[in-house]
Motif scaffolding. Sequence first.
Motif, PDB file in Angstrom:
ATOM      1  N   GLU A 146      -4.464   4.944  -4.417  1.00 61.71           N
ATOM      2  CA  GLU A 146      -4.895   4.962  -3.004  1.00 61.71           C
ATOM      3  C   GLU A 146      -3.688   5.201  -2.119  1.00 61.71           C
ATOM      4  N   PHE A 147      -3.919   5.650  -0.896  1.00 59.76           N
ATOM      5  CA  PHE A 147      -2.833   5.663   0.081  1.00 59.76           C
ATOM      6  C   PHE A 147      -2.569   4.218   0.511  1.00 59.76           C
ATOM      7  N   THR A 148      -1.316   3.902   0.780  1.00 61.16           N
ATOM      8  CA  THR A 148      -0.959   2.536   1.171  1.00 61.16           C
ATOM      9  C   THR A 148      -1.810   2.093   2.364  1.00 61.16           C
ATOM     10  N   THR A 149      -1.960   2.984   3.353  1.00 62.28           N
ATOM     11  CA  THR A 149      -2.948   2.756   4.414  1.00 62.28           C
ATOM     12  C   THR A 149      -4.125   3.671   4.067  1.00 62.28           C
ATOM     13  N   ASP A 151      -6.787   5.178   5.009  1.00 63.61           N
ATOM     14  CA  ASP A 151      -7.258   6.416   5.644  1.00 63.61           C
ATOM     15  C   ASP A 151      -6.128   7.248   6.250  1.00 63.61           C
ATOM     16  N   ASP A 152      -4.889   6.992   5.794  1.00 62.38           N
ATOM     17  CA  ASP A 152      -3.754   7.768   6.315  1.00 62.38           C
ATOM     18  C   ASP A 152      -3.027   8.481   5.173  1.00 62.38           C
ATOM     19  N   SER A 154      -0.662  10.384   5.075  1.00 62.99           N
ATOM     20  CA  SER A 154       0.795  10.553   5.179  1.00 62.99           C
ATOM     21  C   SER A 154       1.536   9.346   4.586  1.00 62.99           C
ATOM     22  N   THR A 155       0.801   8.244   4.310  1.00 63.83           N
ATOM     23  CA  THR A 155       1.458   7.056   3.727  1.00 63.83           C
ATOM     24  C   THR A 155       1.580   7.236   2.211  1.00 63.83           C
ATOM     25  N   PRO A 156       2.545   6.526   1.578  1.00 67.01           N
ATOM     26  CA  PRO A 156       2.757   6.695   0.130  1.00 67.01           C
ATOM     27  C   PRO A 156       1.538   6.245  -0.682  1.00 67.01           C
ATOM     28  N   THR A 158      -0.314   4.319  -3.866  1.00 65.64           N
ATOM     29  CA  THR A 158      -0.093   3.065  -4.595  1.00 65.64           C
ATOM     30  C   THR A 158      -1.171   2.906  -5.665  1.00 65.64           C
ATOM     31  N   GLN A 480       7.087   4.257  -8.457  1.00 64.72           N
ATOM     32  CA  GLN A 480       7.058   5.039  -7.214  1.00 64.72           C
ATOM     33  C   GLN A 480       7.343   6.513  -7.485  1.00 64.72           C
ATOM     34  N   GLN A 487       1.651  12.737  -5.662  1.00 66.73           N
ATOM     35  CA  GLN A 487       1.394  13.054  -4.258  1.00 66.73           C
ATOM     36  C   GLN A 487       1.831  14.496  -3.985  1.00 66.73           C
TER      37      GLN A 487
END
Length: 487
Positions: A146-149, A151-152, A154-156, A158, A480, A487
């Motif tokens: 998933e993205f760290t946030t 629905d964003d 651009s976040t890394p 995870t 990571q 990504q």
Amino acid sequence: MSESIHHPAFTFVRSQPIAALNLTVDEYRHNATGARHFHLATDDPQNVFLVGLRTVPEDSTGVAHILEHTVLCGSERFPVRDPFFMMIRRSLNTFMNAFTASDWTAYPFASVNVKDFYNLLDVYLDAVFFSRIDERDFRQEGHRVEFTTPDDPSTPLTFKGVVFNEMKGAMSNPSSVLWQTLTSELFPTTTYHYNSGGEPAEIPNLTYAQLKAFYQRFYHPSNAVFMTYGNLPVIDLQTQFEEKALKRFTRIDPNSAVPIEQALTSPRVVEENYALDEPDTAEKTHVVVGWLLGESTDLDAALEAQLLEGVLLENSASPLLRVLETTDLGGSPSPILGLEDSQRQMVFVAGVEGSEPDRAEAVERLVLDTLTEIAEKGVPADMIESVLHQIELSQREVTGDGMPYGLQLILHGLPAAIHDGDPIAVLDLEPALARLRKKAADSQFIPNLIRKLLLDNTHRVRVVLKPDTELSARKQAAEQARLAAMQ
């Protein structure tokens, strides 16, 4: 030797009353699939059901563990997201759960209400043999990215997942790393070489297709053992097994038997690291010596190993424990001390925690010298008598453990049933204990046992588990880097 009235889809094999437990065990075999059914008949209204499957992973992706979770996420006749949670809220059950061991998965429940018992049985049979194994449930329970946030984009990225997070926690415990390292070295070629719960770095390698293939191979009646306890008629139980599940299957060969490990011809020494998140590493090393022993399904061998463990480690007066508690080579005895007899072959471990890597050889020497001394001097008869008494008591005592007594009995016999041994003999220990008492009366019995199982046994591994203050950071960086590449 009377048999209960049973369902024609089953063949009666044998019946054995066990006076010490106030019950009779009947064994049946399902004609079409070969599934075995052991019924512990007693007048206890607390009825227990368990279905056990031999599940033998061939890697450390945690496939058996993730499957145990996913199986309970909805089935053919109960296609809701979580039938178990809904049942727990409505049911009068006294126990509902599922377990993954290193080589089996089991689904037990207990209830004192007959209608409730059969409702639960319905849900369990459907879940185990007709699970939907939905891909979304696999992502939820196993692993996903998933993205760290969320629905964003651009976040890394995870890793997420119930089992992934659970095993990250479990494998951050040095005792878990120690046990996993020891067993993977003691078992270079069989399923115990792998982490059945899953190694966090390996879990994301598991594919949905592999999960489904594992389910189809192992979650089949030909690979199953049914165990029941209580006062319900066998014919009623078997009618449910047959109508709700078994009649839809034909026999297969799951090829799931665990082979005997190839013997090591000389002892091994292994060094491994565990993550320590504080700067001071002084006296934080674990040093253990582990041996591979005989088969747990050999009841006499298993009882001999239990007797030896008791004599050596029962309490502070026991000769090996006394030495491990008082030596200045370590802070205290190892957290994984003693006998592990739930797998096909037994393992015996001795050692210390709170040590240093440069003391490892001295720790091993101390253990071997102590065993040699005990073998030469012998053991007082009253110490042996005390341990025999403990083994006899543990057969009959009902411990709380938050688990119904009938389920404790079933779990006691399950490893033998899973590995094609004799669970009835495991439950009816009187004859085997009588044989053990007779052998133990010989003053050379324990010394000879020490020599045979430990001193002359070359299938031995010394594990040195050292603290590493940078390991967490290295693992995090590797994870990571992997996510960044995705990504």
